[in-house]
Motif scaffolding. Structure first.
Motif, PDB file in Angstrom:
ATOM      1  N   GLY A  27       0.824  -1.196   0.000  1.00 44.99           N
ATOM      2  CA  GLY A  27       0.000   0.000   0.000  1.00 44.99           C
ATOM      3  C   GLY A  27       0.856   1.243   0.000  1.00 44.99           C
ATOM      4  N   ASP A  28       0.220   2.355  -0.280  1.00 48.34           N
ATOM      5  CA  ASP A  28       0.958   3.616  -0.309  1.00 48.34           C
ATOM      6  C   ASP A  28       0.772   4.417   0.975  1.00 48.34           C
ATOM      7  OD1 ASP A  28      -1.685   4.214  -0.743  1.00 48.34           O
ATOM      8  OD2 ASP A  28      -1.329   5.571  -2.429  1.00 48.34           O
ATOM      9  N   LYS A  29       0.199   3.792   1.998  1.00 47.02           N
ATOM     10  CA  LYS A  29       0.000   4.456   3.292  1.00 47.02           C
ATOM     11  C   LYS A  29       0.690   3.649   4.380  1.00 47.02           C
ATOM     12  CE  LYS A  29      -4.445   6.199   1.892  1.00 47.02           C
ATOM     13  NZ  LYS A  29      -5.866   6.257   2.151  1.00 47.02           N
TER      14      LYS A  29
ATOM     15  N   GLU B  66      -8.444   5.218   8.916  1.00 47.97           N
ATOM     16  CA  GLU B  66      -9.498   4.985   7.932  1.00 47.97           C
ATOM     17  C   GLU B  66     -10.326   3.734   8.209  1.00 47.97           C
ATOM     18  OE1 GLU B  66      -7.776   5.015   4.034  1.00 47.97           O
ATOM     19  OE2 GLU B  66      -6.890   6.997   4.329  1.00 47.97           O
ATOM     20  N   LEU B  67      -9.842   2.852   9.072  1.00 49.16           N
ATOM     21  CA  LEU B  67     -10.524   1.581   9.324  1.00 49.16           C
ATOM     22  C   LEU B  67     -11.552   1.720  10.450  1.00 49.16           C
ATOM     23  CD1 LEU B  67      -7.414  -0.752   9.161  1.00 49.16           C
ATOM     24  CD2 LEU B  67      -9.225  -0.536   7.453  1.00 49.16           C
ATOM     25  N   ASP B  68     -12.550   0.869  10.410  1.00 46.65           N
ATOM     26  CA  ASP B  68     -13.600   0.820  11.435  1.00 46.65           C
ATOM     27  C   ASP B  68     -12.995   0.294  12.734  1.00 46.65           C
ATOM     28  OD1 ASP B  68     -15.779   0.278  13.072  1.00 46.65           O
ATOM     29  OD2 ASP B  68     -16.941  -0.708  11.506  1.00 46.65           O
ATOM     30  N   ASP B  69     -12.992   1.105  13.784  1.00 50.24           N
ATOM     31  CA  ASP B  69     -12.352   0.690  15.037  1.00 50.24           C
ATOM     32  C   ASP B  69     -13.155  -0.363  15.799  1.00 50.24           C
ATOM     33  OD1 ASP B  69     -14.354   2.414  15.840  1.00 50.24           O
ATOM     34  OD2 ASP B  69     -13.075   3.652  17.104  1.00 50.24           O
ATOM     35  N   HIS B  70     -14.346  -0.716  15.321  1.00 50.77           N
ATOM     36  CA  HIS B  70     -15.076  -1.839  15.902  1.00 50.77           C
ATOM     37  C   HIS B  70     -14.570  -3.173  15.342  1.00 50.77           C
ATOM     38  CE1 HIS B  70     -17.946   1.479  16.635  1.00 50.77           C
ATOM     39  NE2 HIS B  70     -18.078   0.841  17.776  1.00 50.77           N
ATOM     40  N   LEU B  71     -13.976  -3.127  14.158  1.00 52.99           N
ATOM     41  CA  LEU B  71     -13.488  -4.343  13.508  1.00 52.99           C
ATOM     42  C   LEU B  71     -11.974  -4.495  13.554  1.00 52.99           C
ATOM     43  CD1 LEU B  71     -15.685  -4.349  10.284  1.00 52.99           C
ATOM     44  CD2 LEU B  71     -15.998  -5.713  12.353  1.00 52.99           C
ATOM     45  N   PHE B  72     -11.249  -3.388  13.661  1.00 52.30           N
ATOM     46  CA  PHE B  72      -9.792  -3.417  13.576  1.00 52.30           C
ATOM     47  C   PHE B  72      -9.151  -2.813  14.823  1.00 52.30           C
ATOM     48  CE2 PHE B  72     -11.363  -3.457   9.263  1.00 52.30           C
ATOM     49  CZ  PHE B  72     -10.577  -4.419   8.651  1.00 52.30           C
ATOM     50  N   PHE B  73      -8.015  -3.400  15.227  1.00 48.99           N
ATOM     51  CA  PHE B  73      -7.264  -2.935  16.395  1.00 48.99           C
ATOM     52  C   PHE B  73      -5.790  -2.875  16.036  1.00 48.99           C
ATOM     53  CE2 PHE B  73      -4.972  -3.527  20.380  1.00 48.99           C
ATOM     54  CZ  PHE B  73      -5.621  -2.624  21.205  1.00 48.99           C
TER      55      PHE B  73
ATOM     56  N   ARG C 169       3.351  -2.005  16.405  1.00 49.20           N
ATOM     57  CA  ARG C 169       3.884  -1.209  15.285  1.00 49.20           C
ATOM     58  C   ARG C 169       3.818  -1.935  13.951  1.00 49.20           C
ATOM     59  NH1 ARG C 169       9.531   1.290  16.932  1.00 49.20           N
ATOM     60  NH2 ARG C 169      10.068  -0.844  16.413  1.00 49.20           N
ATOM     61  N   GLN C 170       3.645  -3.252  13.973  1.00 49.23           N
ATOM     62  CA  GLN C 170       3.654  -4.039  12.738  1.00 49.23           C
ATOM     63  C   GLN C 170       2.279  -4.478  12.261  1.00 49.23           C
ATOM     64  OE1 GLN C 170       6.403  -7.042  14.291  1.00 49.23           O
ATOM     65  NE2 GLN C 170       7.678  -6.578  12.515  1.00 49.23           N
ATOM     66  N   TYR C 171       1.307  -4.588  13.169  1.00 48.37           N
ATOM     67  CA  TYR C 171       0.042  -5.221  12.819  1.00 48.37           C
ATOM     68  C   TYR C 171      -1.184  -4.410  13.220  1.00 48.37           C
ATOM     69  CZ  TYR C 171       2.654  -9.510  12.014  1.00 48.37           C
ATOM     70  OH  TYR C 171       3.533 -10.443  11.544  1.00 48.37           O
ATOM     71  N   ILE C 172      -2.152  -4.413  12.309  1.00 47.49           N
ATOM     72  CA  ILE C 172      -3.527  -4.034  12.605  1.00 47.49           C
ATOM     73  C   ILE C 172      -4.315  -5.323  12.404  1.00 47.49           C
ATOM     74  CG2 ILE C 172      -5.530  -2.697  11.889  1.00 47.49           C
ATOM     75  CD1 ILE C 172      -3.612  -0.547  10.862  1.00 47.49           C
ATOM     76  N   ILE C 173      -5.074  -5.739  13.412  1.00 47.86           N
ATOM     77  CA  ILE C 173      -5.764  -7.026  13.320  1.00 47.86           C
ATOM     78  C   ILE C 173      -7.281  -6.843  13.216  1.00 47.86           C
ATOM     79  CG2 ILE C 173      -3.941  -8.358  14.422  1.00 47.86           C
ATOM     80  CD1 ILE C 173      -5.380  -8.159  17.046  1.00 47.86           C
ATOM     81  N   ASN C 174      -7.907  -7.785  12.529  1.00 48.51           N
ATOM     82  CA  ASN C 174      -9.345  -7.788  12.318  1.00 48.51           C
ATOM     83  C   ASN C 174      -9.974  -8.760  13.305  1.00 48.51           C
ATOM     84  OD1 ASN C 174     -11.949  -8.634  11.296  1.00 48.51           O
ATOM     85  ND2 ASN C 174     -11.395  -7.722   9.335  1.00 48.51           N
TER      86      ASN C 174
END
Length: 75
Positions: free
Chosen positions: A4-6, A14-21, A25-30
């Protein structure tokens, strides 16, 4: 893995904080792909994902563990 470019900080906003945490520093989890979590080194959390290709341990820090528990129980 996706290219990605971000950076993760930008994506996190930009992600829904009810679904993603933001796990670290390396991971955003669903939430839909969390298999289990358990204590790790007494104060951290180790998250197991249902994604078989993921060969890394996802560790939630002592500072973020309370927010993670609140988030997962509200999901």
């Amino acid at each position: 893995k996706y290219i990605g470019d971000k950076n993760l900080g930008e994506m996190e906003l930009e992600l829904d904080d009810h679904l993603f945490f933001r796990a670290n520093r390396q991971y955003i989890i669903n939430v839909n792909f969390i298999k289990a979590f358990r204590s790790h080194e007494k104060v951290k959390l180790l998250v197991e994902m249902t994604v078989p290709e993921l060969r890394h341990e996802i560790i939630i820090s002592q500072e973020n563990a309370p927010q993670f528990r609140q988030w997962i129980y509200e999901a």
